[in-house]
Design a protein around this motif. Structure first.
Motif, short mmCIF file in Angstrom:
data_model
loop_
_atom_site.label_atom_id
_atom_site.label_comp_id
_atom_site.label_asym_id
_atom_site.label_seq_id
_atom_site.Cartn_x
_atom_site.Cartn_y
_atom_site.Cartn_z
N ASP A 69 13.18 110.67 17.86
CA ASP A 69 14.32 110.14 18.60
C ASP A 69 15.53 110.02 17.67
N HIS A 70 15.97 111.15 17.17
CA HIS A 70 17.14 111.16 16.29
C HIS A 70 18.37 110.77 17.07
N ARG A 71 19.31 110.10 16.43
CA ARG A 71 20.54 109.64 17.10
C ARG A 71 21.34 110.78 17.73
N SER A 72 21.23 111.98 17.20
CA SER A 72 21.99 113.11 17.74
C SER A 72 21.45 113.58 19.09
N LEU A 73 20.25 113.19 19.45
CA LEU A 73 19.65 113.58 20.73
C LEU A 73 20.15 112.60 21.79
N ALA B 49 13.70 119.31 26.41
CA ALA B 49 14.70 119.60 25.37
C ALA B 49 14.60 118.63 24.21
N CYS B 50 14.46 117.34 24.49
CA CYS B 50 14.39 116.36 23.41
C CYS B 50 13.09 116.49 22.62
N ASP B 51 12.01 116.88 23.29
CA ASP B 51 10.75 117.11 22.58
C ASP B 51 10.89 118.29 21.62
N TRP C 200 20.84 113.50 25.28
CA TRP C 200 20.68 113.85 26.69
C TRP C 200 20.15 112.65 27.48
N ASP C 201 19.40 111.79 26.82
CA ASP C 201 18.92 110.58 27.48
C ASP C 201 20.08 109.68 27.91
N GLU C 202 21.16 109.67 27.13
CA GLU C 202 22.35 108.91 27.52
C GLU C 202 22.99 109.50 28.77
N PHE C 203 23.00 110.81 28.88
CA PHE C 203 23.56 111.45 30.08
C PHE C 203 22.80 110.96 31.31
N VAL C 204 21.49 111.08 31.28
CA VAL C 204 20.68 110.73 32.45
C VAL C 204 20.74 109.22 32.72
N GLY C 205 20.62 108.41 31.68
CA GLY C 205 20.70 106.96 31.86
C GLY C 205 22.05 106.52 32.41
N GLN C 206 23.11 107.14 31.91
CA GLN C 206 24.46 106.80 32.39
C GLN C 206 24.62 107.18 33.85
N TRP C 207 24.12 108.36 34.24
CA TRP C 207 24.22 108.77 35.63
C TRP C 207 23.46 107.82 36.55
N ILE C 208 22.31 107.34 36.10
CA ILE C 208 21.55 106.38 36.90
C ILE C 208 22.35 105.09 37.03
N ALA C 209 22.90 104.61 35.91
CA ALA C 209 23.67 103.36 35.92
C ALA C 209 24.86 103.45 36.87
N LEU C 210 25.43 104.64 37.00
CA LEU C 210 26.63 104.82 37.82
C LEU C 210 26.35 105.13 39.29
N LEU C 211 25.10 105.19 39.68
CA LEU C 211 24.81 105.47 41.10
C LEU C 211 25.54 104.49 42.04
N PRO C 212 25.53 103.18 41.79
CA PRO C 212 26.27 102.28 42.70
C PRO C 212 27.77 102.53 42.70
N ALA C 213 28.29 103.11 41.64
CA ALA C 213 29.73 103.37 41.55
C ALA C 213 30.16 104.52 42.45
N LEU C 214 29.21 105.27 43.00
CA LEU C 214 29.55 106.36 43.91
C LEU C 214 30.27 105.84 45.15
N TRP C 215 30.02 104.59 45.52
CA TRP C 215 30.61 104.01 46.73
C TRP C 215 31.49 102.81 46.40
N ILE D 292 21.15 121.25 24.70
CA ILE D 292 20.99 120.27 25.79
C ILE D 292 20.70 118.89 25.21
N ALA D 293 19.72 118.80 24.30
CA ALA D 293 19.33 117.51 23.73
C ALA D 293 20.50 116.82 23.05
N CYS D 294 21.37 117.60 22.42
CA CYS D 294 22.56 117.03 21.74
C CYS D 294 23.73 116.83 22.68
N GLY D 295 23.48 116.90 23.96
CA GLY D 295 24.56 116.67 24.93
C GLY D 295 25.70 117.64 24.75
N PHE D 296 25.35 118.93 24.54
CA PHE D 296 26.35 119.99 24.37
C PHE D 296 27.29 119.70 23.20
#
Length: 165
Positions: free
Chosen positions: A85-89, A73-75, A91-106, A23-27
């Motif tokens: 906070d190794h670069r390979s972790l 998972a990241c812990d 999952w934070d990008e997944f969550v941050g990206q989804w937040i950033a894209l909330l306005p793009a839903l509409w 999970i932490a490595c974004g699959f």
């Protein structure tokens, strides 16, 4: 033990040996040799596009649940390889990206690449308060929190841009 930038084969095996590491490595998207954060953000677009038609309350629930799972998972993954906070972790990008894209839903299709770029800019540049949290909050929460804030700022900027078109 790894440095923040180099993941040796033993650490790679340690990460992939647990669900938390996967999970932490974004699959696996965070295991690319360069630009791991960008690779994680790109990989995050796949589930976002598949789930785009979910109602916004479901998106909020998904983001909150993904944040909580990401802190855990990241812990765990960071402790396994000895780097918070190794670069390979990513999952934070997944969550941050989804937040950033909330306005793009509409929004029209071009809001997705714009939201992607805005998130990457804020995540990499780490303007205040993002950088402050990145330097001071450690462990799984620290890994996740700066990207959540970057995602929130990117979402606000995207929403402002979309309000003018």
């Amino acid at each position: 033990m790894s440095t923040k930038y180099v993941l040796d084969p033993a650490d790679r095996r340690r990460l992939l040996a647990s669900p938390a590491g996967w999970i932490a490595c974004g699959f696996g998207s965070g295991l690319v040799p360069r630009a791991q954060g960008t690779a994680g953000s790109l990989a995050a677009l796949v589930p976002w596009l598949v789930l785009r038609d979910l109602p916004w309350p479901a998106w909020i629930a998904l983001i909150v649940a993904s944040f909580a799972v990401g802190v855990w998972a990241c812990d765990v993954a960071g402790r396994r390889i000895g780097v918070d906070d190794h670069r390979s972790l990513v999952w934070d990008e997944f969550v941050g990206q989804w937040i950033a894209l909330l306005p793009a839903l509409w929004a029209p299709w071009w809001a997705v690449p714009l939201g992607f770029v805005l998130f990457r800019v804020f995540d990499v540049a780490k303007p205040p308060p993002i950088g402050w949290f990145d330097r001071r909050v450690k462990g799984g929460l620290g890994v996740m929190l700066d990207d959540v804030i970057a995602g929130l700022i990117a979402a606000v900027v995207l929403w402002i841009v979309l309000s003018f078109v």
